[in-house]
Design an enzyme around this catalytic site. Structure first.
Site, mmCIF file in Angstrom:
data_model
loop_
_atom_site.group_PDB
_atom_site.id
_atom_site.type_symbol
_atom_site.label_atom_id
_atom_site.label_comp_id
_atom_site.label_asym_id
_atom_site.label_seq_id
_atom_site.Cartn_x
_atom_site.Cartn_y
_atom_site.Cartn_z
ATOM 1 C CB THR A 13 -0.942 -0.011 1.129
ATOM 2 O OG1 THR A 13 -1.626 -1.155 1.320
ATOM 3 C CG2 THR A 13 -1.893 1.195 1.296
ATOM 4 C CD GLU A 129 6.235 14.145 9.741
ATOM 5 O OE1 GLU A 129 6.984 15.020 10.093
ATOM 6 O OE2 GLU A 129 5.576 13.849 10.479
ATOM 7 C CB VAL A 132 2.923 9.802 14.327
ATOM 8 C CG1 VAL A 132 1.876 9.953 15.336
ATOM 9 C CG2 VAL A 132 3.897 8.701 15.025
ATOM 10 C CD GLU A 190 -0.497 -0.943 10.812
ATOM 11 O OE1 GLU A 190 0.668 -1.610 10.577
ATOM 12 O OE2 GLU A 190 -0.716 0.128 10.402
ATOM 13 C CG ASP A 201 -1.208 1.868 14.344
ATOM 14 O OD1 ASP A 201 -0.238 1.678 13.761
ATOM 15 O OD2 ASP A 201 -1.960 2.851 14.340
ATOM 16 C CE LYS A 205 -0.238 5.157 13.577
ATOM 17 N NZ LYS A 205 -1.626 5.022 13.026
ATOM 18 N N GLY A 306 -3.920 5.161 4.808
ATOM 19 C CA GLY A 306 -4.001 5.060 3.386
ATOM 20 C C GLY A 306 -2.557 5.371 2.432
HETATM 21 P P1 NAP Z 1 1.658 -3.906 2.790
HETATM 22 O O1 NAP Z 1 1.104 -3.236 2.072
HETATM 23 O O2 NAP Z 1 1.451 -5.368 3.554
HETATM 24 O O3 NAP Z 1 3.275 -4.002 2.238
HETATM 25 C C1 NAP Z 1 4.507 -4.742 2.517
HETATM 26 C C2 NAP Z 1 5.375 -4.776 1.529
HETATM 27 O O4 NAP Z 1 6.532 -5.112 2.099
HETATM 28 C C3 NAP Z 1 4.966 -5.454 0.218
HETATM 29 O O5 NAP Z 1 5.206 -4.996 -0.719
HETATM 30 C C4 NAP Z 1 5.768 -6.852 0.562
HETATM 31 O O6 NAP Z 1 6.200 -7.585 -0.591
HETATM 32 C C5 NAP Z 1 7.074 -6.158 1.149
HETATM 33 N N1 NAP Z 1 7.857 -7.422 1.938
HETATM 34 C C6 NAP Z 1 7.337 -7.974 2.901
HETATM 35 N N2 NAP Z 1 8.381 -8.514 3.388
HETATM 36 C C7 NAP Z 1 9.486 -8.527 2.641
HETATM 37 C C8 NAP Z 1 10.679 -8.982 2.434
HETATM 38 N N3 NAP Z 1 11.395 -9.863 3.301
HETATM 39 N N4 NAP Z 1 11.557 -8.591 1.439
HETATM 40 C C9 NAP Z 1 11.199 -7.558 0.744
HETATM 41 N N5 NAP Z 1 9.966 -7.049 0.667
HETATM 42 C C10 NAP Z 1 9.004 -7.565 1.733
HETATM 43 O O7 NAP Z 1 2.155 -3.021 4.143
HETATM 44 P P2 NAP Z 1 1.781 -1.545 3.964
HETATM 45 O O8 NAP Z 1 0.338 -1.098 4.447
HETATM 46 O O9 NAP Z 1 2.388 -0.760 2.806
HETATM 47 O O10 NAP Z 1 2.725 -0.919 5.238
HETATM 48 C C11 NAP Z 1 4.006 -0.802 5.348
HETATM 49 C C12 NAP Z 1 4.447 -0.054 6.599
HETATM 50 O O11 NAP Z 1 3.899 1.197 6.650
HETATM 51 C C13 NAP Z 1 4.100 -0.654 7.795
HETATM 52 O O12 NAP Z 1 5.205 -0.550 8.612
HETATM 53 C C14 NAP Z 1 2.870 -0.043 8.195
HETATM 54 O O13 NAP Z 1 2.523 0.062 9.646
HETATM 55 C C15 NAP Z 1 3.233 1.379 7.976
HETATM 56 N N6 NAP Z 1 2.050 2.331 7.477
HETATM 57 C C16 NAP Z 1 1.133 1.878 6.936
HETATM 58 C C17 NAP Z 1 -0.070 2.812 6.752
HETATM 59 C C18 NAP Z 1 -1.158 2.444 5.788
HETATM 60 O O14 NAP Z 1 -2.042 3.498 5.500
HETATM 61 N N7 NAP Z 1 -1.169 1.225 5.190
HETATM 62 C C19 NAP Z 1 0.052 4.246 7.197
HETATM 63 C C20 NAP Z 1 1.299 4.419 7.696
HETATM 64 C C21 NAP Z 1 2.155 3.610 7.998
HETATM 65 P P3 NAP Z 1 4.960 -8.235 -1.565
HETATM 66 O O15 NAP Z 1 4.319 -7.137 -2.278
HETATM 67 O O16 NAP Z 1 5.740 -9.105 -2.638
HETATM 68 O O17 NAP Z 1 4.035 -9.046 -0.802
HETATM 69 N N1 HSE Z 2 -3.257 1.079 10.470
HETATM 70 C C1 HSE Z 2 -2.967 2.497 10.595
HETATM 71 C C2 HSE Z 2 -4.195 3.248 10.806
HETATM 72 C C3 HSE Z 2 -2.090 2.805 9.504
HETATM 73 O O1 HSE Z 2 -5.283 2.803 10.634
HETATM 74 O O2 HSE Z 2 -4.246 4.611 11.491
HETATM 75 C C4 HSE Z 2 -1.659 4.374 9.560
HETATM 76 O O3 HSE Z 2 -0.545 4.564 10.562
#
Ligand code: NAP
Ligand code: HSE
Length: 436
Positions: A13, A129, A132, A190, A201, A205, A306
């Site tokens: 994402t 940044e 949180v 998550e 979570d 933060k 998002g």
């Molecule tokens: P996600 O959609 O599950 O994406 C994770 C990515 O990491 C995927 O591309 C996956 O590869 C890759 N990956 C996992 N293990 C790996 C490895 N061993 N080697 C190489 N690549 C690997 O997660 P996300 O929602 O983007 O979240 C990522 C981070 O951002 C997390 O720490 C989350 O807490 C944080 N975050 C998320 C949001 C949100 O709104 N989603 C907001 C703020 C912060 P594949 O694609 O091949 O499976």
């Molecule tokens: N899962 C987290 C949330 C993503 O819903 O706030 C953003 O950090």
């Protein structure tokens, strides 16, 4: 013009959003910063996976170690999540003296102190940044804009998923599980959604914000954490009747004289008065209300989760990291500067608040008097009571609004109340936030 290459680890994402955003606004950043930024390699887990954001095959690899080690990759961006491989990625990059950007609040919460000290030792820096409040630049606010203020109060709606769930439960009477599934589909939740709904979570933060605000590292174990699983539609409806909206709040409150006085650091659902600005923060939006001893009250608002909101925060860090590289000033704004040796977190038992209490009681003469007597013996006052008309001898909800009491006193009284034979089921206790 200086060229800065980015090695991206993770293209889900957030990683997909970063790739898209750099494509779209890379030239704008170049114009503003005088640095040409480009993504040079992207590590993922599965090369054959279908992706919403299409990435050129030539950029992709499964070898994150190669991406980190390649001397041509100047900045490493960790966006894989979790605390195991992600920790290795960040540590390896920092040990090479590279700037690292991460959105990983779980990792920072568990290993922040270690990562900051490795960054310092090897002359790199860690930028976070996006960890949180999604698109709200709250880390920059605390580390830079508020450097001249003591932060006396911080209240945050910092989990987009929970706010989205609570908003739709209130607005549509929607079912908890259905809304959670929507939050997952929209990329808010998550990978392990219990991190969201059980409050962890938000605790990660809130701990980061508390640490930055108070200058000592707050560990997750010190943060009293409650999630939103126990919030029923009935409570949302009664809260509305009383003029409140239920929100999951991260709370960082100085409760003694600063510096050195204790700080309440907690996460729990609370009744927020409808007249307070945080009550109208809805859907996936986050907000942080922050009071500084010089600036007074300030408020920050934006999408908290998002793809695009989070990508925006990552781009902000990429801009800072690139500028720091260009000017050779890698630690211009250090990742975290501990400065409060005696800082301590207040035990939740000592925290004082008002409460909303919902009991399921048998509609029988004397019930209210027995409950009031238990509260009275604990010197806890009742500020209002609601009981819908019921049928004599049958169960009926009894809602009590309770004046200020310590958590310890309230829980002791609740224990006695719940043992009364006329009290059925598990009582629901939710704190009421006054924002004083
Ligand atoms: P996600 O959609 O599950 O994406 C994770 C990515 O990491 C995927 O591309 C996956 O590869 C890759 N990956 C996992 N293990 C790996 C490895 N061993 N080697 C190489 N690549 C690997 O997660 P996300 O929602 O983007 O979240 C990522 C981070 O951002 C997390 O720490 C989350 O807490 C944080 N975050 C998320 C949001 C949100 O709104 N989603 C907001 C703020 C912060 P594949 O694609 O091949 O499976
Ligand atoms: N899962 C987290 C949330 C993503 O819903 O706030 C953003 O950090």
């Amino acid at each position: 013009m200086r060229r800065v290459n980015i090695g991206l680890v993770g293209a889900g994402t957030v990683g997909g959003g970063v790739f898209q955003a750099v494509r779209r606004n890379g030239p704008l950043m170049t114009a503003r910063l005088g640095i040409s930024l480009g993504i040079r390699k992207v590590a993922v887990r599965d090369l054959g996976k279908g992706r919403r954001v299409k990435l050129p095959r030539a950029l992709l690899t499964t070898d994150w170690k190669g991406v980190v080690a390649d001397p041509q990759n100047d900045i490493i961006v960790e966006l894989i999540g979790g605390t195991t491989t992600a920790r290795q990625v960040v540590l390896e990059a920092l040990r090479l003296g590279k700037p690292v950007v991460t959105a990983n609040k779980a990792l920072l919460s568990a290993h922040g102190e270690e990562l900051f000290s490795v960054a310092q030792k090897h002359g790199g820096n860690l930028y976070y940044e996006a960890s949180v409040a999604g698109g709200i630049p709250i880390i920059k606010v605390l580390r830079e804009a508020m450097v001249g203020n003591r932060i006396t109060r911080l209240y945050g709606i910092v989990n987009g998923t929970c706010n989205y769930i609570l908003t739709r439960m209130k607005r549509e009477g929607a079912d908890f599980d259905d809304v959670l599934a929507d939050a997952q589909r929209l990329g808010y939740a998550e990978a392990e959604p219990s991190l969201d709904v059980d409050g962890h979570d938000a605790a990660h933060k809130t701990g980061i914000l508390a640490s930055l605000a108070h200058g000592f590292w707050v560990n997750p174990a010190q943060i009293h954490t409650e999630g939103i699983r126990g919030i029923a539609r009935l409570d949302i409806a009664y809260a509305a009747l009383l003029g409140y909206t239920i929100k999951l709040l991260g709370i960082v409150k100085s409760v003694g004289p600063a510096p050195g006085g204790p700080v309440q650091v907690s996460v729990y659902p609370a009744l927020v008065p409808d007249t307070h600005v945080l009550a109208s923060v809805n859907d996936v939006f986050n907000a942080v209300f922050l009071r500084g001893d010089i600036v007074g009250d300030t408020l920050y608002y934006g999408r908290g989760a998002g793809q695009d909101a989070t990508a925006s925060a990552v781009l902000s860090d990429l801009g800072d990291a690139a500028l720091d590289l260009k000017h050779g000033s890698h630690r211009r704004v250090p990742a975290f500067t501990p400065h409060e040796r005696g800082g301590r977190v207040q035990p939740i038992e000592e925290a004082v608040s008002r409460y909303y209490l919902r009991l399921d009681v048998v509609d029988r003469p004397g019930v209210l008097a027995r409950i009031a007597a238990i509260l009275g013996r604990s010197r806890i006052g009742i500020s209002s009571v609601i009981q819908p008309e019921g049928l004599a001898g049958r169960s009926v909800p009894l809602i009590l609004m309770i004046h200020d009491a310590t958590n310890a006193a309230m829980l002791r009284a609740l224990h006695s109340i719940s043992r009364l034979p006329v009290v059925k089921g598990k009582p629901t206790l939710i704190r009421v936030e006054s924002f004083e």
